[in-house]
Design an enzyme around this catalytic site. Sequence first.
Site, PDB file in Angstrom:
ATOM      1  CG  MET A 274      -1.971  -1.070   1.234  1.00  0.00           C
ATOM      2  SD  MET A 274      -3.122  -0.923  -0.164  1.00  0.00           S
ATOM      3  CE  MET A 274      -3.855   0.669   0.148  1.00  0.00           C
ATOM      4  NE  ARG A 275       6.895   2.543   2.294  1.00  0.00           N
ATOM      5  CZ  ARG A 275       7.266   1.368   2.779  1.00  0.00           C
ATOM      6  NH1 ARG A 275       7.540   0.373   1.950  1.00  0.00           N
ATOM      7  NH2 ARG A 275       7.363   1.172   4.071  1.00  0.00           N
ATOM      8  CB  ALA A 276       2.469   2.280  -4.705  1.00  0.00           C
TER       9      ALA A 276
END
Length: 709
Positions: A274-276
């Site tokens: 989910m960092r993107a």
Amino acid sequence: MSTPYPFTAVVGQTDLRLALLLNAVSPAVGGVLVRGEKGTAKSTAVRALSALLPAVDVVPGCRFSCAPVVPDPDCPDGPHEDGPGSARPARMVELPVGASEDRLVGALDIERALAEGVKAFEPGLLADAHRGILYVDEVNLLHDHLIDLLLDAAAMGASYVEREGVSVRHAARFLLVGTMNPEEGELRPQLLDRFGLTVEVAASREPAQRVEVVRRRLAYEDDPASFAARWSGDESEVRARVVAARALLPQVRLGDNALLQIAATCAGFEVDGMRADIVMARTATALAAWAGRTTVLKEDVRQAALLALPHRRRRNPFDAPGLDEDKLDEILDRFPDEEPQDDPDPEPDPGTDPEPDPDGGPENPQGPDDGGGPDGGGGVPPQGGGPQDAQPPAEPAEAPADAPESAPQPPAQEAGGPEQAAVRAAEPFRTKMLSVPGLGEGAAGRRSRARTAHGRTTGAQRPRGQLTKLHLAATVHAAAPHQKARGRAGRGLVIRKDDLRQATREGREGNLVLFVVDASGSMAARQRMSAVKGAVLSLLLDAYQRRDKVGLVTFRGAAAELALPPTSSVDAAAARLEKLPTGGRTPLGSGLLKAHEVLRIERLRDPSRRPLLVVVTDGRATSAGAVGGDPRELTSRSARLLAAEGVASVVVDCESGPVRLGLAGALAADLGGPAVTLDGLRADSLAGLVKDVRTAVTTPASHTTRRAA
């Protein structure tokens, strides 16, 4: 103090300048990784960024740059008294590739900690970079243990220094900026994902732009102060725009429609984790603030995707980073833009041009007096648009300097079949682990056993130079017999410098894996060569994961050649392998002699890095090349020469069919190493696991044979 090159004087490189400025507007974006060939203004642009950052308010005398309003309660220099702060320029701290752990995180005086109970701490580069920029040039060459420390500090916003139970903590929130040349090797995926944005840079192929680069650079070198003064107006405008965008940032509205665009884009490109999504949201918000808007539009999401996703889509080191822009547009077109709500006048601050000419500058920038920058083009980069808007159209990037434009061509073929076109490699697979026997002292890696600064403790010794890893038990044992003579009265030990003992540790090292690949006519069957290339590609992937250097020697026709000098870039080796044609006779002995020459030169360049020779062949030798004589006798003598020098070797037997001659096994015996078939190379095969490559080590005094485990 030398005058830095102005940020706005950098010619072209619009994406690079935009990514850096977005991080200046919103440090929460997470930093920038700049990838590109040498001489493209990577370092120049990064070093110039700090001059555009607003000043930082700090507690006077605090070595850890605490903010006077909310000082760090755990600051080693605290507690701080209430009072006004002092402003200082934002720092840009450079982390050298060869820095020690103590230089990065700080040094703790263990002698005083044990004897006096005092936490005497000398701050490192992480403390200096707090609330500023931490710049790592050639970040892909940084040692693994330093990368781990960077990852921890970037994730937690703090640095911890612990030595034998004595711990010091301080805040370490910084903008991480790294530059790298992909020719020299790739980054670990964990570190790659820590960079919020990534930018690919290349030198312009436009003659007029290259002329302007030279002009500005020469003018800067002639008189740096005068050159910087001519660009001071542009610098002030950009600095003011950064401050205005920072002030506007909390008011920017990231609507549900923009969030759906971001989520759909990340899902559509199958980005891990989910960092993107979070980075895209922060980047799109910063883009809107940079453009003077309070609503995020589709163009912001599109630009954010082009900066935040390419480096997160790589599944293995041989995948080129990039994004399919047609697919991106198709995804975004499913979600129309929301209507702006209460948007302020998008006019920028007075005196600021929102979209100046990227290659322009003050007062006739194309004139001969405007000077030149190492790579740059002036002005503020415009917001929005894809790479096609970032810089003039350019020819495809050139291959690395050490790479020929096409596959190397051998001398005229001897009898043995015409040259055949290159075939594609089969799908790579997970290979068994091959390692060099004994205990080395090479660069940190993940292949062979070695004495390292990190790993399991195996003993103790007197420190050579500064103490870095204390062996507590050995230190106490050395000091204990002298306590009475030293007049010990209290509970603490009386410790002298001679008592201190350094822990010796054992970990893993990276090796030089030199591939010697048979490209002769006997290997030319398309299905067979595809399998061979797939096996070598798998071993290259293994070398990447284990932090090895790799080299590639090929032989066919009448000679052998060095297709790729030893390098840390395994993707460069994969590219050479993909283009490798086959055909001609088999000068196996020449291939081994060429490998011997390469290893001799590398031993002089890097004596601590031990080699592992991987010979990929069916064992046939039908040509002696320029050496002459019996091909099989030459092969045997060459193999025994390598074995006599202690080179660890493994032979990948490519022989197939119901009738096998066993020539690869005989070659392995001469090399003093094992032979493994293509199928047996797979980690999940039923054959025995090849853990160590044992080689026959011959010295003038004795002959010692090491068996394969």
